[in-house]
Design a protein around this motif. Structure first.
Motif, short mmCIF file in Angstrom:
data_model
loop_
_atom_site.label_atom_id
_atom_site.label_comp_id
_atom_site.label_asym_id
_atom_site.label_seq_id
_atom_site.Cartn_x
_atom_site.Cartn_y
_atom_site.Cartn_z
N TYR A 101 0.83 -1.20 0.00
CA TYR A 101 0.00 0.00 0.00
C TYR A 101 0.87 1.26 0.00
O TYR A 101 0.58 2.23 -0.69
N ARG A 102 1.96 1.21 0.77
CA ARG A 102 2.89 2.34 0.79
C ARG A 102 3.43 2.61 -0.60
O ARG A 102 3.56 3.76 -1.02
N GLU A 145 1.94 2.00 -3.33
CA GLU A 145 0.85 2.63 -4.10
C GLU A 145 0.73 4.11 -3.73
O GLU A 145 0.54 4.96 -4.60
N LEU A 146 0.85 4.38 -2.45
CA LEU A 146 0.74 5.77 -1.99
C LEU A 146 1.86 6.63 -2.58
O LEU A 146 1.67 7.80 -2.86
N ASN A 147 3.02 6.01 -2.76
CA ASN A 147 4.16 6.76 -3.29
C ASN A 147 4.26 6.68 -4.80
O ASN A 147 5.25 7.10 -5.38
N ARG A 187 3.92 1.94 -7.71
CA ARG A 187 3.28 0.71 -8.07
C ARG A 187 2.02 1.10 -8.81
O ARG A 187 1.36 2.06 -8.45
N THR A 188 1.69 0.37 -9.88
CA THR A 188 0.51 0.77 -10.63
C THR A 188 -0.74 0.42 -9.85
O THR A 188 -0.75 -0.46 -9.01
N ARG A 189 -1.75 1.14 -10.17
CA ARG A 189 -3.00 0.99 -9.47
C ARG A 189 -3.59 -0.38 -9.68
O ARG A 189 -3.55 -0.94 -10.76
#
Lengths: 220, 331
Positions: free
Chosen positions: B63-64, B66-68, B71-73
């Protein structure tokens, strides 16, 4: 936390539909105060805190509907991803908790409906926005739905139930289950398939799934 | 309204509430603030009724990312088939192999792909036939990749992705489920049960229908229905063309390692050699590159084909470290 942030979070609270009746139950909102402040200062941090706080419980809630660890975890992870990407936290008028539980139920339900629907049109089920105006009866129906699923699974013959749970919950391969249960692979497949058929038959009569105009057909 | 004892809600979550209690809760929920309380209690109830402990640290790390934006959605959600009780144990090892390859290549999209798809892959000079869980068979030509969803292939529809070349023999299922081949660049083949060849590489795309019928979905929502013997080609610039009757052998014979050339330029021949064998052949003389040939050649190695060509065209094969060059033989 600086003063301006507190002001901001108060505004949020004030705009909440729940404010007026919440006074008696101050605790309801208060336990999310820290979260709100975090979101106000750094949404990234807020998301992370929210994730820590609710991930496990939400996965546990989702699995009651979907009966698969993997699917439950995916549903929750996607929910949080969307929470960040679509900046859902900007428009929340309820508590984060209420939003998250509603959303996870919504997604789990959609998954279930999709799985039971078997259509060739993938567009039929949209990732519907979480309905902010659930009727009390509908709120309760979600709980009743997972109870119904649990009941249906408990009613399965022992072998059938075991094979089904190993397959779905644990995500084991048929060969592994066959070894564990000391029966043939084909027999395991038959047991899992029978479990799904029975589950489907049980839920087919569930007017809750029928209510949304979803035609429930076979999975297999 | 009097506050509702928490016990009643907990009984309800347990499935132990009486119809009368249910009504009580329903009425209580008419007050919006109580819905907040409802979820608070539900959360408490979940804490007390844990069923499993998902690996939080692992999930949080993802998740981190993704937050940064590292990583693709995630977009699996509801659009993708859920896990199916279909037999995919055989794929498991394929997906492990694919995971290693794809993880090594890194990147968000790729990460997502390895997670979602079992990948069948052939190296240069290699063909392989795979039987899919629905009973369809796919013969992959050399240097090709077929991706099959790990979850729920055969629920709703059967969607696969192809890069390279493959002959599909699609099993017609009793429930008339569609089999869809995504060839990239907005081209999809939709069939019920039929036999066809699909080719999707940098050089262009083509679909040759051997038996049955096909619906092609093309970019901008265009559609095309094909009959047996039809050939549809798309060149590298995206221009499509339908040929009514094409010789089946030219498109199917590679399964037996045959190359069918019919007025084919030598430059195109060497492109095929590159695609199938991974061998770069250079022709610097433009006159030679334009020469056209016809004939059938069986070759399992680049050398065999080049040998035949050199005899036919009277050209000399020169090997350097990294490529092969064809030159007109001068006496």
């Amino acid at each position: 936390m600086s003063a301006s942030y507190s002001t901001h979070s108060q505004e949020k609270t004030q705009s909440s539909v729940f404010r007026t009746s919440v006074c008696k139950e101050a605790l309801v909102m208060d336990d999310e105060l820290v979260l709100r402040q975090a979101f106000a200062s750094d949404p990234r941090k807020g998301c992370e805190l929210l994730f820590r706080r609710y991930y496990t419980n939400l996965c546990n809630h989702a699995i009651r509907f979907v009966y698969s660890k993997e699917v439950a975890e995916d549903i929750v992870a996607e929910l949080f991803a969307n929470f960040w990407y679509s900046r859902v936290f900007d428009d929340i008028s309820t508590s984060y908790r209420a939003y998250l539980y509603r959303a996870v139920r919504n997604r789990a339900y959609n998954y279930l409906a999709w799985q039971f629907k078997r259509t060739d049109s993938m567009d039929a089920i949209e990732d519907m926005p979480v309905d902010p105006t659930l009727k009390p009866d509908e709120v309760l129906q979600y709980s009743e739905l997972h109870q119904k699923i649990e009941h249906a699974i408990q009613q399965l013959p022992a072998q059938c139930q075991r094979a089904f749970l190993l397959k779905r919950i644990e995500g084991k391969k048929y060969t592994e289950i066959a070894e564990e249960m000391q029966i043939g692979t084909k027999a395991v497949e038959a047991l899992v398939s029978r479990a799904l058929t029975r589950l489907r038959a049980e839920l087919k009569n569930d007017w809750f799934l029928g209510l949304s105009g979803l035609v429930i057909l076979s999975i297999l | 309204m009097t506050p509702l004892p928490k016990d009643i809600l907990f009984d309800f979550f347990d499935g132990k509430a009486t119809p009368l209690q249910r009504k009580l809760i329903e009425d209580w929920l008419m007050i919006p603030a109580n819905e907040e309380l409802y979820y608070q209690y539900l959360d408490e109830w979940e804490t007390r009724h844990m069923q499993f402990f998902p690996p939080l640290d692992e999930a949080l790390t993802q998740y981190r990312q993704e937050l940064n934006g590292e990583r693709t959605r995630r977009v699996r959600a509801l659009y993708d088939p859920p896990e199916s009780p279909f037999r995919f144990q055989r794929w498991f090892w394929w997906s492990i192999a694919a995971s290693i390859i794809l993880l090594a290549t890194g990147g968000g999209l790729i990460y997502q792909d390895q997670w979602r798809y079992s990948t069948y892959r052939t190296g240069f000079s290699e063909t392989a036939t795979h039987r899919l869980p629905d009973g369809s068979t796919v013969t992959l030509n050399a240097n090709s990749v077929l991706q099959v969803p790990r979850f729920g292939f055969g629920e709703g529809r059967r969607l696969v992705r192809l890069t390279g070349e493959a002959v599909f023999k699609v099993a017609h299922l009793p429930d008339h489920q569609r089999f869809v081949v995504d060839m990239g660049r907005g081209v999809q083949i939709e069939v019920l049960g039929t036999e066809f060849v699909a080719y999707a590489r940098n050089r262009g795309q083509h679909v040759f229908l051997h038996k049955g019928s096909i619906k092609l979905d093309l970019p901008q929502g265009k559609q095309l229905y094909m009959k047996p013997g039809n050939l549809f080609t798309v060149d590298a610039d995206g221009h499509g063309k339908l040929t009514e009757t094409a010789p089946a052998q030219s498109y199917l014979a590679w399964q037996d390692h045959w190359f069918y050339f019919d007025n084919t330029s030598l430059s195109e021949v060497v492109q095929q050699i590159d695609e199938v064998f991974g061998v770069q052949v250079v022709i610097s003389e433009s006159g030679l590159a334009r020469r056209r040939i016809a004939g059938n050649f069986k070759a399992t190695k680049a050398d065999q084909l080049l040998q035949s060509l050199s005899e036919l065209l009277n050209v000399k094969i020169t090997r350097t470290n990294d490529h092969i060059e064809l030159r007109t033989l001068t006496l």
